[in-house]
Design an enzyme around this catalytic site. Sequence first.
Site, PDB file in Angstrom:
ATOM      1  N   THR A 151       8.845   3.632  -0.409  1.00 27.41           N
ATOM      2  CA  THR A 151       8.658   2.254  -0.868  1.00 27.41           C
ATOM      3  C   THR A 151       9.268   1.253   0.112  1.00 27.41           C
ATOM      4  OG1 THR A 151       8.940   0.775  -2.762  1.00 27.41           O
ATOM      5  CG2 THR A 151      10.806   2.214  -2.265  1.00 27.41           C
TER       6      THR A 151
ATOM      7  N   GLY B  38       0.795  -1.218   0.000  1.00 27.39           N
ATOM      8  CA  GLY B  38       0.000   0.000   0.000  1.00 27.39           C
ATOM      9  C   GLY B  38       0.829   1.271   0.000  1.00 27.39           C
TER      10      GLY B  38
ATOM     11  N   HIS C 234      -3.979   3.848  -1.529  1.00 37.07           N
ATOM     12  CA  HIS C 234      -3.951   2.553  -2.216  1.00 37.07           C
ATOM     13  C   HIS C 234      -3.617   1.477  -1.191  1.00 37.07           C
ATOM     14  CE1 HIS C 234      -2.989  -0.820  -4.635  1.00 37.07           C
ATOM     15  NE2 HIS C 234      -1.682  -0.697  -4.536  1.00 37.07           N
TER      16      HIS C 234
ATOM     17  N   HIS D 235      -5.100  -7.147  -7.239  1.00 40.45           N
ATOM     18  CA  HIS D 235      -4.114  -6.224  -6.693  1.00 40.45           C
ATOM     19  C   HIS D 235      -4.646  -5.494  -5.454  1.00 40.45           C
ATOM     20  CE1 HIS D 235      -0.985  -2.843  -7.718  1.00 40.45           C
ATOM     21  NE2 HIS D 235      -1.074  -3.101  -6.439  1.00 40.45           N
TER      22      HIS D 235
ATOM     23  N   GLU E 130       4.598   3.050  -6.712  1.00 46.25           N
ATOM     24  CA  GLU E 130       3.369   3.420  -7.426  1.00 46.25           C
ATOM     25  C   GLU E 130       3.242   4.935  -7.618  1.00 46.25           C
ATOM     26  OE1 GLU E 130       1.796   1.272  -8.908  1.00 46.25           O
ATOM     27  OE2 GLU E 130       1.522  -0.568  -7.759  1.00 46.25           O
TER      28      GLU E 130
HETATM   29  P1  13P Z   1       5.429   0.547  -2.300  1.00 45.92           P
HETATM   30  O1  13P Z   1       5.980   0.033  -0.987  1.00 45.92           O
HETATM   31  O2  13P Z   1       6.500   0.761  -3.324  1.00 45.92           O
HETATM   32  O3  13P Z   1       4.560   1.757  -2.088  1.00 45.92           O
HETATM   33  O4  13P Z   1       4.518  -0.579  -2.952  1.00 45.92           O
HETATM   34  C1  13P Z   1       3.486  -1.202  -2.235  1.00 45.92           C
HETATM   35  C2  13P Z   1       2.373  -1.643  -3.109  1.00 45.92           C
HETATM   36  O5  13P Z   1       1.339  -1.970  -2.592  1.00 45.92           O
HETATM   37  C3  13P Z   1       2.515  -1.678  -4.581  1.00 45.92           C
HETATM   38  O6  13P Z   1       1.278  -1.822  -5.202  1.00 45.92           O
END
Ligand code: 13P
Length: 186
Positions: free
Chosen positions: A39, A24, A89, A150, A70
């Site tokens: 990330t 997320g 997300h 996803h 993302e």
């Molecule tokens: P990140 O840690 O790079 O934000 O990615 C997590 C994720 O859920 C990708 O869809």
Amino acid sequence: MIEEEIVEYYKLLYLRGLSTLLSGNISVRSGDLILITPTSLPKPLLRPEDLVYIDFEGRVVKGTRQPSSEWRMHAAVYRRRPDVGAIVHVHPVHSTLLAERIKPDLFLEGDIYIGGPLAVVPPLQPGTWELAEAVADALARANVAVLKKHGVVAVGRSLAEAVNRVEVVEDLAKATLINLWINSGI
Ligand code: 13P
């Protein structure tokens, strides 16, 4: 401080079971920049200083971490939707599995909170421009998109509005399943 708000909201999302430790991402619009989670760190344990400011090309303007993989998706949505101030997300199981079968009319307030149709995006490689553009297209006329296999992306004028939309969609997905059981006569 908005950084603290993002960190606190992430804890709530994680504790509600809407995301796993590393999955997320959350962002808020900040003028010409995007403030976004880093990330690959344990998201419910983030500190405000872990967040990064990026421009719309993904360059880090302020902060020491790498931005979410993302970031393209966040940038593409902000470009398409000038009214959007925050994007969430996460990976809620029921919404992701049910997708177009979710019934938003099961709760009287479902439609009001979501504020439009539920969009569905086919399975696409995470972190790519292809996914970013597909999500931005889907959210041109919707506030929530289910990304098949996803997760979910919700937008709002505020972070609270976006977080609430994720919660409402996951509750509706659970309600859809319960409704199926009730109607099957078990
Ligand atoms: P990140 O840690 O790079 O934000 O990615 C997590 C994720 O859920 C990708 O869809």
